[in-house]
Design an enzyme around this catalytic site. Structure first.
Site, short mmCIF file in Angstrom:
data_model
loop_
_atom_site.label_atom_id
_atom_site.label_comp_id
_atom_site.label_asym_id
_atom_site.label_seq_id
_atom_site.Cartn_x
_atom_site.Cartn_y
_atom_site.Cartn_z
N THR A 54 -9.29 21.15 -35.62
CA THR A 54 -10.70 21.42 -35.34
C THR A 54 -11.45 20.15 -35.71
OG1 THR A 54 -12.60 22.83 -35.82
CG2 THR A 54 -11.03 22.53 -37.61
N SER A 55 -12.26 19.64 -34.83
CA SER A 55 -12.80 18.29 -34.97
C SER A 55 -13.75 18.15 -36.15
CB SER A 55 -13.53 17.88 -33.68
OG SER A 55 -12.64 17.80 -32.60
N GLN A 56 -13.94 16.90 -36.55
CA GLN A 56 -14.89 16.56 -37.60
C GLN A 56 -16.29 17.04 -37.19
OE1 GLN A 56 -14.61 12.44 -38.55
NE2 GLN A 56 -16.61 12.34 -39.55
N PRO A 57 -16.97 17.82 -38.02
CA PRO A 57 -18.25 18.41 -37.62
C PRO A 57 -19.32 17.41 -37.17
CG PRO A 57 -17.40 19.57 -39.52
CD PRO A 57 -16.49 18.39 -39.30
#
Length: 205
Positions: A54-57
């Site tokens: 899940t990508s870096q926010p």
């Protein structure tokens, strides 16, 4: 936790008040595997299985901001993961259609979104490079994996005046790139940021 991620987004230049409010209202710990809850407040990618993160926010925020979403927009998301980016999109748009390759990740995302009361999203298992022609045209398209070029179906399904954000693969780093559709053609607008993404997989990748 959400305050930490709001500040991380601000540090990366994100200023859209609606997006910052969406980040503040969306607890990331509800969108990661249970073993990773303690890491959810960090501005970093988190593994979710199948070799996917899940990508870096703050990167997610930069990509979403570039779409310039309005409350009437219909969005196509390619790569649902655990549904964190999906939830942010749902705060900003009228309807979100999200395509995920892996059935178990899609099921996690559906459960996470339902638990948060997000109702304006449909998560579909399938080949994201083919888009969802039955729901097109889309006002915005966001892709969470890197490709050499924009898959033709995604360009075709983008509405006139629509915006598309996708990481474009290169030798050194992937370059998150913004496109817009004008007079029926996809035009490159600008590079947003270098990053590292998993490769986009599918018939049209």
């Amino acid at each position: 936790m959400a305050k930490t991620l709001v500040e991380a987004a601000r540090r990366m230049g994100v200023t859209d008040p609606r997006l910052l409010a969406a980040i503040a209202a969306t607890p990331r710990d509800r969108f990661v595997p249970p073993r990773s809850v303690a890491r959810a407040e960090r501005d970093e990618p988190i593994p979710i299985g199948h070799g996917q993160p899940t990508s870096q926010p703050s990167l997610v925020a930069q990509m979403i901001e570039a779409l310039l979403l309005t409350e009437t927009d219909v969005v196509l998301e390619v790569g649902t993961g655990y549904g964190y980016q999906t939830a942010l999109l749902a705060h900003l748009a009228d309807r979100v259609y999200s395509v995920e390759r892996y059935a178990d990740l899609a099921e996690h995302a559906r459960a996470n979104l339902a638990a948060m009361g997000v109702a304006n999203v449909e998560v579909v298992v399938g080949d994201g490079t083919a888009g969802l022609p039955e729901h097109a045209p889309f006002d915005a398209v966001i892709v969470s994996a890197a490709a050499a070029t924009v898959p033709a179906p995604l360009a075709e399904q983008l509405a006139e005046g629509g915006r598309l954000v996708i990481p474009i693969a290169s030798v050194v780093a992937d370059v998150v790139t913004l496109y817009a559709k004008r007079r029926g053609r996809l035009e490159r607008r600008r590079a947003l940021t270098p990053a590292q993404f998993v490769p986009l997989v599918g018939k049209y990748a």
